[in-house]
Design a protein around this motif. Sequence first.
Motif, PDB file in Angstrom:
ATOM      1  N   ASN A 267       1.047  59.610  83.059  1.00  0.00           N
ATOM      2  CA  ASN A 267       1.680  58.759  82.055  1.00  0.00           C
ATOM      3  C   ASN A 267       3.132  58.452  82.432  1.00  0.00           C
ATOM      4  N   PHE A 268       3.772  59.380  83.156  1.00  0.00           N
ATOM      5  CA  PHE A 268       5.140  59.094  83.596  1.00  0.00           C
ATOM      6  C   PHE A 268       5.149  57.938  84.590  1.00  0.00           C
ATOM      7  N   PHE A 269       4.129  57.855  85.435  1.00  0.00           N
ATOM      8  CA  PHE A 269       4.040  56.688  86.316  1.00  0.00           C
ATOM      9  C   PHE A 269       3.984  55.396  85.494  1.00  0.00           C
ATOM     10  N   GLN A 270       3.307  55.454  84.354  1.00  0.00           N
ATOM     11  CA  GLN A 270       3.255  54.288  83.463  1.00  0.00           C
ATOM     12  C   GLN A 270       4.664  53.929  82.979  1.00  0.00           C
ATOM     13  N   GLU A 271       5.449  54.943  82.620  1.00  0.00           N
ATOM     14  CA  GLU A 271       6.820  54.706  82.168  1.00  0.00           C
ATOM     15  C   GLU A 271       7.679  54.157  83.300  1.00  0.00           C
ATOM     16  N   TRP A 272       7.476  54.671  84.490  1.00  0.00           N
ATOM     17  CA  TRP A 272       8.298  54.287  85.634  1.00  0.00           C
ATOM     18  C   TRP A 272       7.952  52.881  86.133  1.00  0.00           C
ATOM     19  N   GLY A 273       6.665  52.648  86.374  1.00  0.00           N
ATOM     20  CA  GLY A 273       6.291  51.394  87.019  1.00  0.00           C
ATOM     21  C   GLY A 273       5.231  50.571  86.323  1.00  0.00           C
ATOM     22  N   GLY A 274       4.864  50.972  85.103  1.00  0.00           N
ATOM     23  CA  GLY A 274       3.931  50.145  84.342  1.00  0.00           C
ATOM     24  C   GLY A 274       2.470  50.348  84.658  1.00  0.00           C
ATOM     25  N   ASN A 275       2.136  51.388  85.443  1.00  0.00           N
ATOM     26  CA  ASN A 275       0.740  51.658  85.773  1.00  0.00           C
ATOM     27  C   ASN A 275       0.556  53.153  85.970  1.00  0.00           C
ATOM     28  N   ARG A 276      -0.446  53.736  85.320  1.00  0.00           N
ATOM     29  CA  ARG A 276      -0.643  55.193  85.381  1.00  0.00           C
ATOM     30  C   ARG A 276      -1.024  55.665  86.775  1.00  0.00           C
ATOM     31  N   LEU A 277      -1.560  54.787  87.611  1.00  0.00           N
ATOM     32  CA  LEU A 277      -1.937  55.149  88.973  1.00  0.00           C
ATOM     33  C   LEU A 277      -0.904  54.666  89.991  1.00  0.00           C
ATOM     34  N   ALA A 278       0.261  54.237  89.504  1.00  0.00           N
ATOM     35  CA  ALA A 278       1.388  53.811  90.343  1.00  0.00           C
ATOM     36  C   ALA A 278       1.078  52.569  91.171  1.00  0.00           C
ATOM     37  N   LYS A 279       0.101  51.790  90.756  1.00  0.00           N
ATOM     38  CA  LYS A 279      -0.196  50.551  91.471  1.00  0.00           C
ATOM     39  C   LYS A 279       0.972  49.578  91.325  1.00  0.00           C
ATOM     40  N   GLY A 280       1.373  48.978  92.436  1.00  0.00           N
ATOM     41  CA  GLY A 280       2.464  48.022  92.421  1.00  0.00           C
ATOM     42  C   GLY A 280       3.843  48.638  92.487  1.00  0.00           C
ATOM     43  N   LEU A 281       3.915  49.974  92.520  1.00  0.00           N
ATOM     44  CA  LEU A 281       5.220  50.624  92.537  1.00  0.00           C
ATOM     45  C   LEU A 281       5.921  50.445  93.876  1.00  0.00           C
ATOM     46  N   ILE A 282       5.219  50.718  94.962  1.00  0.00           N
ATOM     47  CA  ILE A 282       5.799  50.687  96.302  1.00  0.00           C
ATOM     48  C   ILE A 282       5.297  49.458  97.049  1.00  0.00           C
ATOM     49  N   ARG A 283       6.232  48.734  97.661  1.00  0.00           N
ATOM     50  CA  ARG A 283       5.891  47.573  98.454  1.00  0.00           C
ATOM     51  C   ARG A 283       6.719  47.601  99.738  1.00  0.00           C
ATOM     52  N   ALA A 284       6.263  46.895 100.745  1.00  0.00           N
ATOM     53  CA  ALA A 284       7.014  46.839 101.997  1.00  0.00           C
ATOM     54  C   ALA A 284       8.397  46.240 101.746  1.00  0.00           C
TER      55      ALA A 284
END
Length: 259
Positions: A63-80
């Motif tokens: 759920n913290f990933f949801q707070e951080w980047g809007g997705n519970r599985l951290a999808k879209g958080l890290i990009r090149a």
Amino acid sequence: AFVNLWESLCGFAPDYSLEYSRTLAMELERVAVHTGDLAAICGDIAYQLGNSVYGRLRTPIINFFQEWGGNRLAKGLIRAGKINYPFTPELAQRLALVLDTFEPDFDEISSKLFKLPSALSRMEKTGVVSYEEVLEIGTVGMAARMSGLRRDIRTSHPFNLYGSSIIHEPVIKRHGDVYSRTQIRKEEVRQSLGYIRKIIENVPEFRKPEEVHFTAASNMFAISLTEGWRGEICHCAITGNSGNLVLYKIKDPSHHNWM
């Protein structure tokens, strides 16, 4: 691993704030998945309390990933070349509160699990894979470290903050059984919590990088290795004369560990 590989092919060097966020995300993922796996192990050996508690404890981490980047599985958080959701001091304070709630309950249920005779009898000397068999199979990650094989990319080929801010020491067990694999998960959760607490004490200032137009160099061969929660992840790429991809190969830990 893809991000590291693509940046290497294109000659891009991430700054400290990018490497910081990536390291933090990887260790949070390790906590979440190991905790969920401990719930699954408890379910497999019919320890319902452990299954319920570990399963509940996984939730606030994802759920913290949801707070951080809007997705519970951290999808879209890290990009090149960038992170879409910079980690801030405010998020660090919030994460510290999440961990303050998580840790005592994690320690309590872990203490119960590893003292319960009926649970221990189902884990000790069960599913043993010897050191010789580990070498023959070519296992990686926990499946290597459970039998005494010191194999961890965070130590052998440090990346991001590993080798600098974090000097990683792999958790090694010797018996190659379910008990060893369960211990590794528990101890790596504790280890990752320590890493996370250390680095969120000093959150780097985020500077939005200039827009990068990624173009791969021509006639290049690149390999990227990262240590995921299951083990090492390898991405390999070869480019042609115009920088186009001629070959791209991904080697997931499961290719090594699952016969």
